[in-house]
Design a protein around this motif. Structure first.
Motif, mmCIF file in Angstrom:
data_model
loop_
_atom_site.group_PDB
_atom_site.id
_atom_site.type_symbol
_atom_site.label_atom_id
_atom_site.label_comp_id
_atom_site.label_asym_id
_atom_site.label_seq_id
_atom_site.Cartn_x
_atom_site.Cartn_y
_atom_site.Cartn_z
ATOM 1 N N ARG A 131 8.328 -10.512 -45.155
ATOM 2 C CA ARG A 131 9.132 -11.695 -44.817
ATOM 3 C C ARG A 131 8.968 -12.119 -43.364
ATOM 4 O O ARG A 131 9.327 -13.245 -42.996
ATOM 5 N N GLY B 97 13.947 -19.117 -61.352
ATOM 6 C CA GLY B 97 14.991 -19.237 -60.345
ATOM 7 C C GLY B 97 14.737 -20.415 -59.425
ATOM 8 O O GLY B 97 13.701 -21.101 -59.508
ATOM 9 N N HIS B 98 15.670 -20.667 -58.530
ATOM 10 C CA HIS B 98 15.590 -21.843 -57.672
ATOM 11 C C HIS B 98 15.426 -21.473 -56.202
ATOM 12 O O HIS B 98 15.708 -22.277 -55.318
ATOM 13 N N HIS B 99 14.993 -20.262 -55.916
ATOM 14 C CA HIS B 99 14.914 -19.816 -54.536
ATOM 15 C C HIS B 99 13.480 -19.529 -54.094
ATOM 16 O O HIS B 99 13.284 -18.985 -53.010
ATOM 17 N N LYS B 100 12.486 -19.905 -54.908
ATOM 18 C CA LYS B 100 11.095 -19.703 -54.532
ATOM 19 C C LYS B 100 10.612 -20.903 -53.731
ATOM 20 O O LYS B 100 10.444 -22.000 -54.252
ATOM 21 N N GLN B 101 10.375 -20.692 -52.463
ATOM 22 C CA GLN B 101 9.938 -21.764 -51.590
ATOM 23 C C GLN B 101 8.573 -22.282 -52.039
ATOM 24 O O GLN B 101 7.639 -21.528 -52.259
ATOM 25 N N SER C 47 8.972 -12.625 -53.401
ATOM 26 C CA SER C 47 9.867 -13.083 -52.342
ATOM 27 C C SER C 47 10.245 -14.545 -52.526
ATOM 28 O O SER C 47 9.543 -15.314 -53.196
ATOM 29 N N GLY C 48 11.342 -14.938 -51.896
ATOM 30 C CA GLY C 48 11.707 -16.346 -51.861
ATOM 31 C C GLY C 48 10.955 -17.103 -50.795
ATOM 32 O O GLY C 48 10.866 -18.329 -50.837
ATOM 33 N N ALA C 49 10.370 -16.393 -49.822
ATOM 34 C CA ALA C 49 9.639 -17.023 -48.724
ATOM 35 C C ALA C 49 8.201 -17.285 -49.135
ATOM 36 O O ALA C 49 7.505 -16.387 -49.635
ATOM 37 N N ASN D 197 4.954 -14.573 -50.045
ATOM 38 C CA ASN D 197 4.211 -14.605 -51.304
ATOM 39 C C ASN D 197 2.725 -14.856 -51.063
ATOM 40 O O ASN D 197 1.876 -14.340 -51.792
#
Length: 477
Positions: free
Chosen positions: A102, A157-161, A387-389, A393
């Protein structure tokens, strides 16, 4: 096969500190060290703060976890069990590795790209991953083939940039890959990029193609010809000129625009040659093929709307097969006055003396091999993007590629004893060579790894560790 005892008479206790589940990591990570993975990461990565400390060891931990089957950050815990601490030092906790990823920014991902390409060159020098540099390639006109294509990695999900709906209508992120294959050897991945899910396929392709050709040239030497294969999404000046500028040839599918249709209409009927295609039958009397597919070619200049410097001279190779819908209409009594065909065309600059019309068509159809690499990755480390970032990823993708190439290199070493394993999938290589249970024993400062008696791939496993201990001189990155 059945249990030798009833479960009521069987006890299970997780209490042996000397057992490991993936003894194959010993020779594989020794190979990674000799190829310079830890050293390159320490030299190239400049991740800030304490999270970037010991970058080489953290990269090695992530790669080792992926080689052993990890497809998420939490799965990295498989490196911290039983006797693993006696075989390896500094296996980091999953939380530490997650914080490390991250902390990546775009520049750090590009630094990791540089690590991946140089590490692949080191692997190729140690294992002859793509054959000996001086060994000529005779199949496929002598070309080493560089395939470029992208694939969607599905996310939830809705948090994957950066996630979005692309051409496949699947919500995910877009991974653009370039694989290099030499006749007689399995493909390796030479370049990779992670992009937003909603981006078009050609975006950034020119830069990736240029990097891929440069890395392929360093792997193969200056004299071996390289053929870049792409599908119609990449038929444009930027990607094609990037390949040609790097000294490669191209073979790229074209869309059936009005210009292409007009060119196809100008092909003489006598120019079509029947080819060996699915369901084709060889005529014993003439030696030719009885098939429903034919190929022909004509000279063609691509990008005529551009300046003379950006125009590319080559050949338009066309394959035609009967239109099945037309056959169905004819069966219903709606016949036509002439044969109706479906056309598949591609543009190539390959030397016709090396790849004639039939050979060029057969070689171009081999582009589908990159889909097997996509499937292999998605069945391994790319089953998830953890990761969400977005940058984390993107780094995960590069690490997954490093693990893929490392696993392929280990299989190359084992191929002397088990030839079939050289072209096996990552899952098969892992099952036979990596996830081998073992017990660690120490005597007089000497470690002995006790492996299962009668292991079917014992010879191949032993050959890897022998070769890693005494490899050929490595290539200079």
């Amino acid at each position: 096969m059945q249990l030798s005892h009833r479960l009521s008479r069987t006890s299970v206790v997780f209490d042996d500190p000397n057992l490991v589940s993936s003894a194959g990591l010993v020779p594989v990570m020794a190979l990674a060290r000799r190829a310079g993975l830890t050293r390159l990461a320490d030299q190239r990565l400049s991740v800030a703060s304490d999270k970037g400390a010991n970058a080489g060891l953290k990269v090695a931990s992530l790669v080792a976890g992926m080689v052993a089957g990890a497809d998420s950050i939490d799965d990295m815990a498989l490196l911290r069990h039983g006797g693993m601490g006696r075989l390896f030092e500094r296996a980091y906790a999953p939380s530490t590795l997650g914080s490390f990823l991250r902390a990546f920014r775009f520049g750090h991902v590009r630094q990791l790209d540089a690590v991946a390409s140089r590490f692949l060159i080191g692997l190729a020098g140690l294992t002859r991953l793509l054959g000996h540099p001086d060994q000529p390639v005779n199949a496929g006109g002598g070309y080493a083939v560089l395939d470029v294509d992208d694939t969607i990695i599905e996310v939830h999900g809705h948090h994957k940039q950066g996630a979005g709906f692309g051409y496949s209508r699947i919500r995910g992120l877009n991974a653009l890959l370039a694989t290099l294959a030499v006749a007689g050897h399995a493909p390796v991945i030479v370049t990779q990029r992670l992009r937003k899910g909603a981006c078009g396929s050609p975006r950034g392709a020119a830069r990736l193609v240029a990097d891929a050709v440069k890395t392929a040239r360093r792997l193969l030497g200056p004299d071996r010809p390289i053929l870049v294969r792409m599908d119609s999404a990449f038929f444009g000046r930027p990607a094609v000129l990037a390949a040609i500028t790097g000294g490669a040839y191209v073979s790229v599918t074209v869309r059936l625009t009005s210009t292409i249709r007009a060119a196809i209409a100008g092909i003489d009927d006598a120019a079509w040659t029947t080819i060996n295609y699915p369901e084709a039958v060889r005529d014993e009397a003439t030696g030719g093929w009885i098939s429903r597919a034919e190929v022909a070619e004509i000279p063609f200049t691509a990008f005529t709307s551009a300046t003379n410097a950006d125009r590319v001279l080559g050949r338009l190779v066309v394959r035609r097969i009967p239109d099945l819908n037309a056959e169905n209409k004819k069966a219903d009594g709606q016949g036509t006055l002439f044969n109706v065909w479906r056309f598949h065309a591609f543009f190539t600059t390959a030397d016709p003396a090396k790849l004639d019309t039939v050979a060029a068509d057969k070689t171009h159809r081999g582009h589908a091999i990159i889909e097997q690499v996509h499937a292999d990755l998605k069945n391994s480390a790319l089953a998830h993007l953890p990761s969400g970032a977005f940058t984390a990823n993107a780094a995960w993708l590069v690490l997954a590629v490093i693990a893929f190439n490392l696993t392929r290199a280990a299989a190359t070493l084992a191929a002397t004893a088990a030839p079939d394993i050289a072209v096996a999938t990552t899952a098969t290589i892992r099952r036979k060579l990596i996830t081998v249970p073992a017990r660690v024993a120490t005597s007089a400062r000497h470690i002995t790894i006790h492996l299962p008696q009668g292991w079917p791939w014992q010879t191949a496993w032993t050959h890897i560790i022998d070769r890693v201990a005494d490899p050929p001189p490595p290539a200079t990155p």
